[in-house]
Write a protein that holds these residues in place. Structure first.
Motif, PDB file in Angstrom:
ATOM      1  N   ASP A 155      51.167  29.330  31.148  1.00 25.20           N
ATOM      2  CA  ASP A 155      49.801  28.873  31.381  1.00 25.20           C
ATOM      3  C   ASP A 155      49.257  28.083  30.205  1.00 25.20           C
ATOM      4  O   ASP A 155      49.495  28.419  29.046  1.00 25.20           O
ATOM      5  N   ALA A 156      48.480  27.055  30.521  1.00 29.31           N
ATOM      6  CA  ALA A 156      47.803  26.295  29.473  1.00 29.31           C
ATOM      7  C   ALA A 156      46.529  27.006  29.029  1.00 29.31           C
ATOM      8  O   ALA A 156      46.093  26.842  27.900  1.00 29.31           O
ATOM      9  N   TYR A 157      45.935  27.801  29.937  1.00 24.51           N
ATOM     10  CA  TYR A 157      44.644  28.434  29.658  1.00 24.51           C
ATOM     11  C   TYR A 157      44.713  29.941  29.890  1.00 24.51           C
ATOM     12  O   TYR A 157      45.503  30.423  30.697  1.00 24.51           O
ATOM     13  N   TYR A 158      43.811  30.650  29.211  1.00 24.16           N
ATOM     14  CA  TYR A 158      43.626  32.072  29.469  1.00 24.16           C
ATOM     15  C   TYR A 158      42.910  32.223  30.807  1.00 24.16           C
ATOM     16  O   TYR A 158      42.195  31.318  31.238  1.00 24.16           O
ATOM     17  N   LYS A 159      43.111  33.347  31.454  1.00 23.09           N
ATOM     18  CA  LYS A 159      42.515  33.590  32.754  1.00 23.09           C
ATOM     19  C   LYS A 159      41.810  34.937  32.775  1.00 23.09           C
ATOM     20  O   LYS A 159      42.164  35.836  32.027  1.00 23.09           O
ATOM     21  N   VAL A 160      40.822  35.052  33.681  1.00 24.26           N
ATOM     22  CA  VAL A 160      40.145  36.313  33.949  1.00 24.26           C
ATOM     23  C   VAL A 160      40.644  36.799  35.301  1.00 24.26           C
ATOM     24  O   VAL A 160      40.703  36.021  36.258  1.00 24.26           O
ATOM     25  N   THR A 161      41.004  38.056  35.374  1.00 24.45           N
ATOM     26  CA  THR A 161      41.321  38.672  36.660  1.00 24.45           C
ATOM     27  C   THR A 161      40.276  39.744  36.923  1.00 24.45           C
ATOM     28  O   THR A 161      40.017  40.585  36.071  1.00 24.45           O
ATOM     29  N   ILE A 162      39.691  39.693  38.113  1.00 29.64           N
ATOM     30  CA  ILE A 162      38.779  40.729  38.586  1.00 29.64           C
ATOM     31  C   ILE A 162      39.441  41.337  39.804  1.00 29.64           C
ATOM     32  O   ILE A 162      39.784  40.640  40.751  1.00 29.64           O
ATOM     33  N   GLY A 163      39.614  42.635  39.800  1.00 29.04           N
ATOM     34  CA  GLY A 163      40.247  43.272  40.954  1.00 29.04           C
ATOM     35  C   GLY A 163      41.137  44.393  40.498  1.00 29.04           C
ATOM     36  O   GLY A 163      41.078  44.811  39.361  1.00 29.04           O
ATOM     37  N   ASP A 164      41.864  44.874  41.353  1.00 34.41           N
ATOM     38  CA  ASP A 164      42.300  44.544  42.693  1.00 34.41           C
ATOM     39  C   ASP A 164      41.294  45.060  43.732  1.00 34.41           C
ATOM     40  O   ASP A 164      40.864  46.188  43.646  1.00 34.41           O
ATOM     41  N   PHE A 165      40.935  44.238  44.724  1.00 30.66           N
ATOM     42  CA  PHE A 165      39.962  44.606  45.734  1.00 30.66           C
ATOM     43  C   PHE A 165      40.586  45.121  47.023  1.00 30.66           C
ATOM     44  O   PHE A 165      39.945  45.797  47.793  1.00 30.66           O
ATOM     45  N   TYR A 166      41.814  44.764  47.316  1.00 35.16           N
ATOM     46  CA  TYR A 166      42.395  45.034  48.629  1.00 35.16           C
ATOM     47  C   TYR A 166      42.630  46.522  48.863  1.00 35.16           C
ATOM     48  O   TYR A 166      43.196  47.206  48.028  1.00 35.16           O
ATOM     49  N   GLN A 167      42.194  47.009  50.003  1.00 34.13           N
ATOM     50  CA  GLN A 167      42.345  48.424  50.354  1.00 34.13           C
ATOM     51  C   GLN A 167      43.119  48.598  51.649  1.00 34.13           C
ATOM     52  O   GLN A 167      42.990  49.604  52.322  1.00 34.13           O
ATOM     53  N   GLY A 168      43.892  47.613  52.028  1.00 33.38           N
ATOM     54  CA  GLY A 168      44.663  47.709  53.256  1.00 33.38           C
ATOM     55  C   GLY A 168      43.886  47.273  54.476  1.00 33.38           C
ATOM     56  O   GLY A 168      44.331  47.470  55.597  1.00 33.38           O
ATOM     57  N   LYS A 169      42.720  46.688  54.268  1.00 35.08           N
ATOM     58  CA  LYS A 169      41.951  46.172  55.394  1.00 35.08           C
ATOM     59  C   LYS A 169      41.299  44.857  54.989  1.00 35.08           C
ATOM     60  O   LYS A 169      41.256  44.494  53.821  1.00 35.08           O
ATOM     61  N   GLU A 170      40.778  44.170  55.960  1.00 34.45           N
ATOM     62  CA  GLU A 170      40.155  42.878  55.741  1.00 34.45           C
ATOM     63  C   GLU A 170      38.913  43.003  54.860  1.00 34.45           C
ATOM     64  O   GLU A 170      38.160  43.959  54.969  1.00 34.45           O
ATOM     65  N   ILE A 171      38.715  42.027  53.971  1.00 35.33           N
ATOM     66  CA  ILE A 171      37.510  41.960  53.158  1.00 35.33           C
ATOM     67  C   ILE A 171      36.650  40.859  53.762  1.00 35.33           C
ATOM     68  O   ILE A 171      37.032  39.689  53.747  1.00 35.33           O
ATOM     69  N   GLU A 172      35.510  41.242  54.283  1.00 35.48           N
ATOM     70  CA  GLU A 172      34.662  40.276  54.973  1.00 35.48           C
ATOM     71  C   GLU A 172      33.707  39.555  54.041  1.00 35.48           C
ATOM     72  O   GLU A 172      33.360  38.411  54.263  1.00 35.48           O
ATOM     73  N   ASP A 173      33.232  40.204  52.993  1.00 32.39           N
ATOM     74  CA  ASP A 173      32.351  39.549  52.036  1.00 32.39           C
ATOM     75  C   ASP A 173      32.129  40.483  50.859  1.00 32.39           C
ATOM     76  O   ASP A 173      31.259  41.326  50.875  1.00 32.39           O
ATOM     77  N   GLU A 174      32.952  40.311  49.847  1.00 30.68           N
ATOM     78  CA  GLU A 174      32.806  41.092  48.615  1.00 30.68           C
ATOM     79  C   GLU A 174      32.002  40.253  47.644  1.00 30.68           C
ATOM     80  O   GLU A 174      32.392  39.136  47.306  1.00 30.68           O
ATOM     81  N   ARG A 175      30.879  40.754  47.205  1.00 30.10           N
ATOM     82  CA  ARG A 175      29.978  40.009  46.320  1.00 30.10           C
ATOM     83  C   ARG A 175      30.260  40.394  44.871  1.00 30.10           C
ATOM     84  O   ARG A 175      30.295  41.578  44.524  1.00 30.10           O
ATOM     85  N   ILE A 176      30.414  39.363  44.030  1.00 34.41           N
ATOM     86  CA  ILE A 176      30.702  39.551  42.609  1.00 34.41           C
ATOM     87  C   ILE A 176      29.712  38.693  41.826  1.00 34.41           C
ATOM     88  O   ILE A 176      29.579  37.502  42.084  1.00 34.41           O
ATOM     89  N   VAL A 177      29.011  39.298  40.871  1.00 32.60           N
ATOM     90  CA  VAL A 177      28.023  38.570  40.074  1.00 32.60           C
ATOM     91  C   VAL A 177      28.569  38.400  38.658  1.00 32.60           C
ATOM     92  O   VAL A 177      28.978  39.365  38.022  1.00 32.60           O
ATOM     93  N   LEU A 178      28.578  37.159  38.183  1.00 30.83           N
ATOM     94  CA  LEU A 178      28.955  36.847  36.803  1.00 30.83           C
ATOM     95  C   LEU A 178      27.679  36.521  36.047  1.00 30.83           C
ATOM     96  O   LEU A 178      26.940  35.606  36.418  1.00 30.83           O
ATOM     97  N   ARG A 179      27.386  37.278  34.992  1.00 32.84           N
ATOM     98  CA  ARG A 179      26.185  37.069  34.185  1.00 32.84           C
ATOM     99  C   ARG A 179      26.637  36.544  32.816  1.00 32.84           C
ATOM    100  O   ARG A 179      27.366  37.215  32.088  1.00 32.84           O
ATOM    101  N   TRP A 180      26.196  35.316  32.491  1.00 30.41           N
ATOM    102  CA  TRP A 180      26.642  34.618  31.289  1.00 30.41           C
ATOM    103  C   TRP A 180      25.721  34.919  30.104  1.00 30.41           C
ATOM    104  O   TRP A 180      24.582  35.343  30.292  1.00 30.41           O
ATOM    105  N   PRO A 181      26.190  34.662  28.880  1.00 31.31           N
ATOM    106  CA  PRO A 181      25.392  34.960  27.688  1.00 31.31           C
ATOM    107  C   PRO A 181      24.035  34.241  27.646  1.00 31.31           C
ATOM    108  O   PRO A 181      23.101  34.745  27.035  1.00 31.31           O
ATOM    109  N   ASP A 182      23.911  33.093  28.312  1.00 27.73           N
ATOM    110  CA  ASP A 182      22.636  32.367  28.301  1.00 27.73           C
ATOM    111  C   ASP A 182      21.651  32.899  29.343  1.00 27.73           C
ATOM    112  O   ASP A 182      20.567  32.362  29.518  1.00 27.73           O
TER     113      ASP A 182
END
Length: 184
Positions: free
Chosen positions: A110-137
């Protein structure tokens, strides 16, 4: 004899008219994991997770608020510039592959570092998982995750459908990764 022939022919016709949908799927292995993976660059393309970048986010600068799949609770996790020490502690605790919240990593390809959030999968469909990213500003970005996995018994192929929206606009995933551009 004529009645027996008619009866057999009727049964044959009825059996050919049954539902043509695929039978219920039975998994033989683990399902595909569902993670949200992204890199964060500034407007000039500098990696904001690279610890050698003086403008990189600090270790606890960015907050991620989402649902913990094991407890069902809404939790907040923090991440910032890559910390090899922090990533190794996750491996040592045996939590890698479970819901980790958010962590930063990079491999030799990889050229860049990455963020991984998860694992979300529970063996069923995910219809709308909401994730909020709050930045320092103080600003926030909202991610919405949609995920569906199916296995065809006819072909044996696993089909994965994943869509991620950043502030209501679908992101382009390249090998499961997308880019967020922020001001340094």
């Amino acid at each position: 004899m004529k009645k027996l022939t008619c009866l057999l022919l009727s049964l044959l016709i009825l059996s050919s008219c049954r539902d043509k949908e695929e039978p219920e799927t039975h998994w033989l292995g683990d399902p595909v994991p569902c993670d949200v993976i992204f890199q964060i660059l500034d407007e000039e393309g500098h990696d904001l997770l690279d610890p050698s970048n003086p403008d990189a986010f600090g270790e606890n600068d960015v907050a991620v608020t989402c649902r913990n799949k094991h407890t069902g609770e809404i939790q907040t996790y923090y991440f910032g510039a890559y910390s090899e020490e922090k990533l190794h502690s996750l491996f040592q605790k045996g939590t890698y592959g479970l819901f980790l919240g958010a962590y930063v990593w990079k491999n030799e390809y990889d050229a860049y570092y990455k963020v991984t959030i998860g694992d979300f999968y529970q063996g069923k469909e995910i219809e709308d998982e909401r994730i909020v990213l709050r930045w320092p500003d103080g600003t926030e970005d909202i991610l919405h995750l949609y995920f569906k996995q199916s296995l065809s018994q006819k072909t044996g192929k696993i089909d994965v459908e994943q869509h991620i929206f950043l502030n209501d606009k679908e992101v382009e995933l390249r090998n499961g990764v997308f880019t967020i551009v922020k001001k340094a």
